[in-house]
Write a protein that holds these residues in place. Structure first.
Motif, mmCIF file in Angstrom:
data_model
loop_
_atom_site.group_PDB
_atom_site.id
_atom_site.type_symbol
_atom_site.label_atom_id
_atom_site.label_comp_id
_atom_site.label_asym_id
_atom_site.label_seq_id
_atom_site.Cartn_x
_atom_site.Cartn_y
_atom_site.Cartn_z
ATOM 1 N N ARG A 4 1.005 -1.117 -0.004
ATOM 2 C CA ARG A 4 -0.050 -0.033 0.050
ATOM 3 C C ARG A 4 1.092 1.406 -0.015
ATOM 4 O O ARG A 4 0.421 2.108 -0.542
ATOM 5 N N ARG A 5 1.956 1.024 0.724
ATOM 6 C CA ARG A 5 2.934 2.407 0.802
ATOM 7 C C ARG A 5 3.476 2.577 -0.775
ATOM 8 O O ARG A 5 3.357 3.707 -1.217
ATOM 9 N N VAL A 6 3.795 1.501 -1.422
ATOM 10 C CA VAL A 6 4.375 2.071 -2.715
ATOM 11 C C VAL A 6 3.306 2.327 -3.741
ATOM 12 O O VAL A 6 3.308 3.411 -4.471
ATOM 13 N N GLY A 7 1.924 1.988 -3.534
ATOM 14 C CA GLY A 7 1.026 2.163 -4.413
ATOM 15 C C GLY A 7 0.317 3.628 -4.051
ATOM 16 O O GLY A 7 0.227 4.208 -5.260
ATOM 17 N N ALA A 8 0.375 3.947 -2.907
ATOM 18 C CA ALA A 8 0.051 5.286 -2.609
ATOM 19 C C ALA A 8 0.974 6.235 -2.873
ATOM 20 O O ALA A 8 0.566 7.461 -3.558
ATOM 21 N N ALA A 9 2.373 6.128 -3.131
ATOM 22 C CA ALA A 9 3.098 7.089 -3.498
ATOM 23 C C ALA A 9 3.004 7.319 -5.028
ATOM 24 O O ALA A 9 3.172 8.474 -5.474
ATOM 25 N N TYR A 10 2.889 6.103 -5.793
ATOM 26 C CA TYR A 10 2.598 6.310 -7.100
ATOM 27 C C TYR A 10 1.276 7.151 -7.572
ATOM 28 O O TYR A 10 1.349 8.155 -8.191
ATOM 29 N N ILE A 11 0.176 6.871 -6.797
ATOM 30 C CA ILE A 11 -1.122 7.654 -6.846
ATOM 31 C C ILE A 11 -1.020 8.868 -6.565
ATOM 32 O O ILE A 11 -1.428 9.913 -7.282
ATOM 33 N N ASP A 12 -0.424 9.393 -5.441
ATOM 34 C CA ASP A 12 -0.305 10.540 -4.918
ATOM 35 C C ASP A 12 0.430 11.460 -5.981
ATOM 36 O O ASP A 12 0.222 12.691 -6.140
ATOM 37 N N ALA A 13 1.561 10.890 -6.250
ATOM 38 C CA ALA A 13 2.628 11.717 -7.332
ATOM 39 C C ALA A 13 1.729 11.985 -8.810
ATOM 40 O O ALA A 13 2.001 12.995 -9.116
ATOM 41 N N PHE A 14 0.989 11.166 -9.110
ATOM 42 C CA PHE A 14 0.388 11.072 -10.489
ATOM 43 C C PHE A 14 -0.788 12.324 -10.147
ATOM 44 O O PHE A 14 -0.864 13.268 -11.019
ATOM 45 N N PHE A 15 -1.627 12.147 -9.220
ATOM 46 C CA PHE A 15 -2.672 13.245 -9.062
ATOM 47 C C PHE A 15 -2.158 14.564 -8.521
ATOM 48 O O PHE A 15 -2.452 15.725 -9.209
ATOM 49 N N ARG A 16 -0.892 14.351 -7.905
ATOM 50 C CA ARG A 16 -0.157 15.857 -7.695
ATOM 51 C C ARG A 16 0.450 16.652 -9.081
ATOM 52 O O ARG A 16 0.243 17.580 -9.346
ATOM 53 N N ARG A 17 0.646 15.502 -9.871
ATOM 54 C CA ARG A 17 1.378 16.051 -11.258
ATOM 55 C C ARG A 17 0.386 16.889 -12.034
ATOM 56 O O ARG A 17 0.692 17.581 -12.818
ATOM 57 N N TYR A 18 -0.907 16.285 -12.057
ATOM 58 C CA TYR A 18 -1.937 16.520 -13.018
ATOM 59 C C TYR A 18 -3.074 17.403 -12.287
ATOM 60 O O TYR A 18 -3.801 18.111 -13.219
ATOM 61 N N LEU A 19 -3.098 17.474 -11.017
ATOM 62 C CA LEU A 19 -4.073 18.118 -10.400
ATOM 63 C C LEU A 19 -3.634 19.402 -9.812
ATOM 64 O O LEU A 19 -4.451 20.283 -9.421
ATOM 65 N N THR A 20 -2.287 19.648 -9.473
ATOM 66 C CA THR A 20 -1.843 20.823 -9.001
ATOM 67 C C THR A 20 -0.706 21.439 -9.530
ATOM 68 O O THR A 20 -0.471 20.847 -10.658
ATOM 69 N N ASP A 21 0.015 22.220 -8.925
ATOM 70 C CA ASP A 21 1.085 23.108 -9.657
ATOM 71 C C ASP A 21 2.242 22.163 -9.590
ATOM 72 O O ASP A 21 3.351 22.676 -10.198
ATOM 73 N N ASP A 22 2.321 21.131 -8.781
ATOM 74 C CA ASP A 22 3.574 20.440 -8.682
ATOM 75 C C ASP A 22 4.085 19.667 -9.845
ATOM 76 O O ASP A 22 3.212 19.211 -10.772
ATOM 77 N N LEU A 23 5.410 20.009 -10.037
ATOM 78 C CA LEU A 23 6.017 19.322 -11.255
ATOM 79 C C LEU A 23 5.588 19.740 -12.653
ATOM 80 O O LEU A 23 6.037 19.339 -13.862
ATOM 81 N N ARG A 24 4.655 21.085 -12.707
ATOM 82 C CA ARG A 24 4.128 21.444 -13.677
ATOM 83 C C ARG A 24 5.457 22.109 -14.772
ATOM 84 O O ARG A 24 5.239 22.143 -15.689
ATOM 85 N N THR A 25 6.557 22.563 -14.184
ATOM 86 C CA THR A 25 7.526 23.151 -14.901
ATOM 87 C C THR A 25 8.340 21.912 -15.506
ATOM 88 O O THR A 25 9.141 22.347 -16.390
ATOM 89 N N GLN A 26 8.229 20.579 -15.029
ATOM 90 C CA GLN A 26 8.975 19.704 -15.824
ATOM 91 C C GLN A 26 8.286 19.243 -17.003
ATOM 92 O O GLN A 26 7.175 19.218 -17.356
ATOM 93 N N ASP A 27 9.200 18.660 -18.068
ATOM 94 C CA ASP A 27 8.363 18.189 -19.191
ATOM 95 C C ASP A 27 7.812 16.954 -19.139
ATOM 96 O O ASP A 27 7.827 16.075 -18.136
ATOM 97 N N ASN A 28 6.368 16.861 -19.693
ATOM 98 C CA ASN A 28 5.701 15.314 -19.425
ATOM 99 C C ASN A 28 6.222 14.371 -20.396
ATOM 100 O O ASN A 28 6.003 14.252 -21.566
ATOM 101 N N HIS A 29 7.204 13.736 -20.029
ATOM 102 C CA HIS A 29 8.012 12.837 -20.891
ATOM 103 C C HIS A 29 6.962 11.585 -21.154
ATOM 104 O O HIS A 29 7.289 10.720 -22.221
ATOM 105 N N ALA A 30 5.894 11.442 -20.785
ATOM 106 C CA ALA A 30 4.837 10.223 -21.105
ATOM 107 C C ALA A 30 3.848 10.641 -21.980
ATOM 108 O O ALA A 30 3.118 10.352 -22.468
ATOM 109 N N SER A 31 3.958 12.091 -22.658
ATOM 110 C CA SER A 31 2.960 12.400 -23.446
ATOM 111 C C SER A 31 3.223 12.184 -24.928
ATOM 112 O O SER A 31 4.358 11.786 -25.223
ATOM 113 N N ARG A 32 2.088 11.848 -25.498
ATOM 114 C CA ARG A 32 2.267 11.421 -26.955
ATOM 115 C C ARG A 32 1.782 12.192 -27.972
ATOM 116 O O ARG A 32 0.700 13.113 -27.526
#
Length: 403
Positions: free
Chosen positions: A375-403
């Motif tokens: 659960r700790r590993v899964g929560a780390a991924y999920i939290d980071a994903f939502f912070r990436r796309y729903l907040t300003d966190d990491l917005r200045t970084q390139d989205n390397h996974a965009s197609r």
């Protein structure tokens, strides 16, 4: 699933695997990138998080297809200090699991399975998958299985609504109809939150209860929830539900004023394949898929299906495989340590490989994560994903996974 262009689908899946490797560092905190022992280390608890529940009744909603009853009930985690800026909303949705904590029925079902008495097995299963539950039998609070995730996300500023879908689990809807029903239930909850958040009105007014005492608790969410920044996470068949709900074809069914900006499919059960992929196609919303290597219920088709569904996407697509993770441990109610009815470890095991796991029938064994570690590993991924796309966190970084 369409198979008329298998080579193209294969290329997309290979590309997705490469993207997953290149973006893992973006999402997974370095502290979790090492051994299973590191994953099992206790996480620091979030600060300033409060929790309430709401339950509008076990038969508050009727499935459009069949008229079968479904509850409108959820657990809400939120920052105690809601501040002045509206918070992104994350909706969590569990998958298919028993609905009623009838321990005698569970014992009878196990005995019937050993005896290969399938009539008795079906009778016991009916008691475990009924809705509403029989008088005196408590419902299994499947939505509470993600309290750990709700606490983490709320600690990072989200309002988190974990929805109960026992009525759908007990219903007759199957396949694409089941995914559609789950999507409809999400929209019902989002409509309630849209009313509450914008005007302070609607069905949730006066509905919140303290999680410990059950007494009414007043929380003023008005103007504190940003329905223009909604994320959805679905586990198991809930993963199919959130994919359906976010699909381009179904965007018009979102409540007015709601925008889904990020979709997380956790061990998604796309095991009833559709011939009409357009019902799941997502081209504008970032999608992430997580699967464990010891998952006893979901195979690697979770990745290939999601890759097909997002093949034409202009947004981000991410996939992650958690080594040593099974299916059930992502939900505490489904995990053995809870002592809950029907909880279990679904991974494949062999006496020759103590402490290790594989996919049932598989031959590649690796160290199995503990319940807390997974659960700790899964929560780390999920939290980071939502912070990436729903907040300003990491917005200045390139989205390397965009197609």
């Amino acid at each position: 699933m369409k198979h008329n262009d298998a080579s193209a689908a294969s290329r997309r899946l290979l590309r997705a695997r490469a993207l997953a490797a290149s973006t893992a560092a973006l999402f997974l905190p370095q502290a979790l990138a090492g051994s299973p022992a590191a994953a099992d280390a206790p996480a620091q608890g979030p600060r300033g998080v409060a929790t309430v529940t709401y339950n509008l009744g076990d038969q508050a909603y009727r499935l459009p297809e069949t008229g079968e009853p479904v509850e409108i009930a959820a657990t809400v985690h939120y920052p105690k200090d809601l501040g002045t800026t509206p918070r992104p909303l994350v909706v969590l949705l569990h998958g298919w699991h028993e609905t009623c904590a009838d321990r005698a029925a569970a014992v009878a079902r196990d005995a019937a399975e050993r005896a290969e008495d399938w009539d008795a097995y079906a009778a016991a299963s009916q008691k475990l998958f009924s809705w509403p539950c029989a008088p005196g039998t408590l419902p299994i609070a499947n939505e509470r299985g993600y309290d750990y995730l709700g606490e983490k996300l709320a600690g990072n500023g989200f309002v988190v609504v974990s929805v109960r879908a026992n009525g759908i689990n007990a219903s007759s809807v199957w396949g694409d109809g089941n995914a559609s029903a789950r999507a409809g239930l999400i929209n019902e909850h989002l409509a309630l939150w849209q009313q509450l958040g914008t005007s302070g009105r609607g069905g949730l007014v006066g509905a919140f209860r303290d999680t410990v005492t059950g007494k009414p608790k007043r929380v003023d969410f008005r103007h504190h929830v940003d329905l223009n920044k909604v994320g959805t996470m679905g586990h198991s068949r809930g993963g199919a539900g959130v994919t359906w709900q976010a699909a381009d074809r179904h965007e018009a069914q979102w409540p007015a004023g709601v925008r889904v900006r990020a979709v997380m499919a956790l061990a998604p059960a796309y095991n009833v394949m559709t011939e009409d992929m357009t019902a799941y196609e997502i081209t504008k919303t970032p999608v992430a898929v997580i699967r464990g290597t010891c998952d006893g219920q979901v195979g690697r088709e979770a990745f290939s299906f999601a890759a097909d569904a997002t093949a034409e996407s202009s947004a981000g697509y991410h996939q992650f495989e958690i080594h040593g993770a099974n299916h059930n441990y992502f939900n505490t109610q489904w995990s053995p340590e809870s002592g809950q009815v029907a909880a279990g470890d679904d991974a494949g095991h062999d006496d020759d490989h103590p402490g290790q796991c594989t996919e049932p029938g598989g031959s590649a064994y690796e160290t199995q994560l503990t319940e807390a570690g997974q659960r700790r590993v899964g929560a780390a991924y999920i939290d980071a994903f939502f912070r990436r796309y729903l907040t300003d966190d990491l917005r200045t970084q390139d989205n390397h996974a965009s197609r």
